[in-house]
Design a protein around this motif. Structure first.
Motif, short mmCIF file in Angstrom:
data_model
loop_
_atom_site.label_atom_id
_atom_site.label_comp_id
_atom_site.label_asym_id
_atom_site.label_seq_id
_atom_site.Cartn_x
_atom_site.Cartn_y
_atom_site.Cartn_z
N LEU A 89 13.80 4.51 -85.10
CA LEU A 89 14.04 5.44 -86.20
C LEU A 89 12.75 6.16 -86.53
O LEU A 89 11.68 5.54 -86.59
CB LEU A 89 14.51 4.68 -87.44
N GLU A 90 12.84 7.46 -86.76
CA GLU A 90 11.70 8.20 -87.30
C GLU A 90 11.54 7.79 -88.75
O GLU A 90 12.51 7.42 -89.41
CB GLU A 90 11.95 9.71 -87.19
N TRP A 91 10.33 7.87 -89.27
CA TRP A 91 10.09 7.49 -90.67
C TRP A 91 11.00 8.25 -91.62
O TRP A 91 11.52 7.69 -92.59
CB TRP A 91 8.63 7.70 -91.04
N ALA A 92 11.20 9.54 -91.36
CA ALA A 92 12.01 10.38 -92.26
C ALA A 92 13.48 9.96 -92.30
O ALA A 92 14.20 10.28 -93.24
CB ALA A 92 11.90 11.84 -91.84
N GLU A 93 13.94 9.22 -91.28
CA GLU A 93 15.33 8.77 -91.25
C GLU A 93 15.59 7.62 -92.22
O GLU A 93 16.74 7.36 -92.57
CB GLU A 93 15.72 8.31 -89.84
N ILE A 94 14.54 6.92 -92.63
CA ILE A 94 14.71 5.75 -93.50
C ILE A 94 14.63 6.20 -94.95
O ILE A 94 13.59 6.64 -95.43
CB ILE A 94 13.64 4.69 -93.20
N VAL A 95 15.75 6.10 -95.64
CA VAL A 95 15.84 6.52 -97.04
C VAL A 95 15.43 5.37 -97.95
O VAL A 95 14.75 5.58 -98.95
CB VAL A 95 17.27 6.99 -97.37
N GLN A 96 15.86 4.14 -97.60
CA GLN A 96 15.59 3.00 -98.47
C GLN A 96 15.58 1.72 -97.64
O GLN A 96 16.33 1.58 -96.68
CB GLN A 96 16.69 2.93 -99.54
N VAL A 97 14.71 0.78 -98.05
CA VAL A 97 14.63 -0.55 -97.44
C VAL A 97 15.11 -1.53 -98.50
O VAL A 97 14.54 -1.61 -99.58
CB VAL A 97 13.18 -0.88 -97.01
N ASN A 98 16.18 -2.27 -98.20
CA ASN A 98 16.79 -3.17 -99.18
C ASN A 98 16.77 -4.62 -98.72
O ASN A 98 17.16 -4.92 -97.59
CB ASN A 98 18.26 -2.80 -99.43
N LEU A 99 16.36 -5.51 -99.62
CA LEU A 99 16.55 -6.95 -99.45
C LEU A 99 16.92 -7.47 -100.83
O LEU A 99 16.07 -7.80 -101.65
CB LEU A 99 15.28 -7.65 -98.93
N ARG A 100 18.22 -7.47 -101.10
CA ARG A 100 18.72 -7.92 -102.39
C ARG A 100 18.91 -9.43 -102.40
O ARG A 100 19.07 -10.04 -101.34
CB ARG A 100 20.04 -7.21 -102.70
N PRO A 101 18.90 -10.05 -103.56
CA PRO A 101 19.17 -11.50 -103.62
C PRO A 101 20.50 -11.82 -102.95
O PRO A 101 21.51 -11.17 -103.20
CB PRO A 101 19.23 -11.80 -105.13
N GLY A 102 20.48 -12.80 -102.07
CA GLY A 102 21.68 -13.19 -101.34
C GLY A 102 21.88 -12.50 -100.01
O GLY A 102 22.73 -12.91 -99.22
#
Length: 154
Positions: A89-102
């Protein structure tokens, strides 16, 4: 972006170290055990012995595939290696990085509206490390995508 924690130098690889060690150790142990049983059982013929050894090798290979998961961040973007897929993935393709509880692992929300699981960062056996890795990847993505990637840094 946190002022207390510096961004990691690129390239950086995120992977679940404990899980990887356990999977690789188990794979080798299973292969050796099944092979030893095949060689020690005198009533087995050559074909049966070979099928035991092949089964042990197959199990070892599957565990090695599970252990290869990782997320590699470099100047050009992020490469996500999951169990059977690899995607850059190009950097611009990543909108958000998520690691939510669970969550079992990190999810990358992408500019095309989809979400990509990144199994290389998972809180299973090392929760605090996974949180720190997810935070570092999130900060890298924020800095790199808003700066226009490596092209604008000259």
């Amino acid at each position: 972006m946190s002022d207390l924690t510096p961004l990691p130098d690129l390239p950086v690889t995120f992977r679940p170290g404990h899980t990887r060690a356990i999977l690789l150790t188990a794979g080798v142990a299973i292969f050796l055990t099944i092979s030893a049983v095949a060689l020690l059982l005198e009533q087995l013929g050559p074909g049966e012995r070979l099928s035991f050894i092949f089964t042990g090798a197959l199990i070892c290979w599957v565990l090695a595939q599970l252990a290869r998961i990782k997320v590699v961040a470099d100047e050009s973007g992020v490469t996500v290696v999951n169990i059977v897929t690899k995607r850059h993935l190009e950097w611009a393709e990543i909108v958000q990085v998520n690691l939510r509880p669970g969550d079992p692992w990190v999810f990358l929300n992408l500019s095309d509206g989809t979400s990509l699981p990144a199994l290389g960062i998972q809180p299973g056996l090392a929760k605090q490390r996974a949180i720190a890795d997810a935070r570092a990847l999130r900060e890298l993505a924020e800095v790199r995508s808003t700066a226009g990637g490596a092209e604008d840094r000259g």
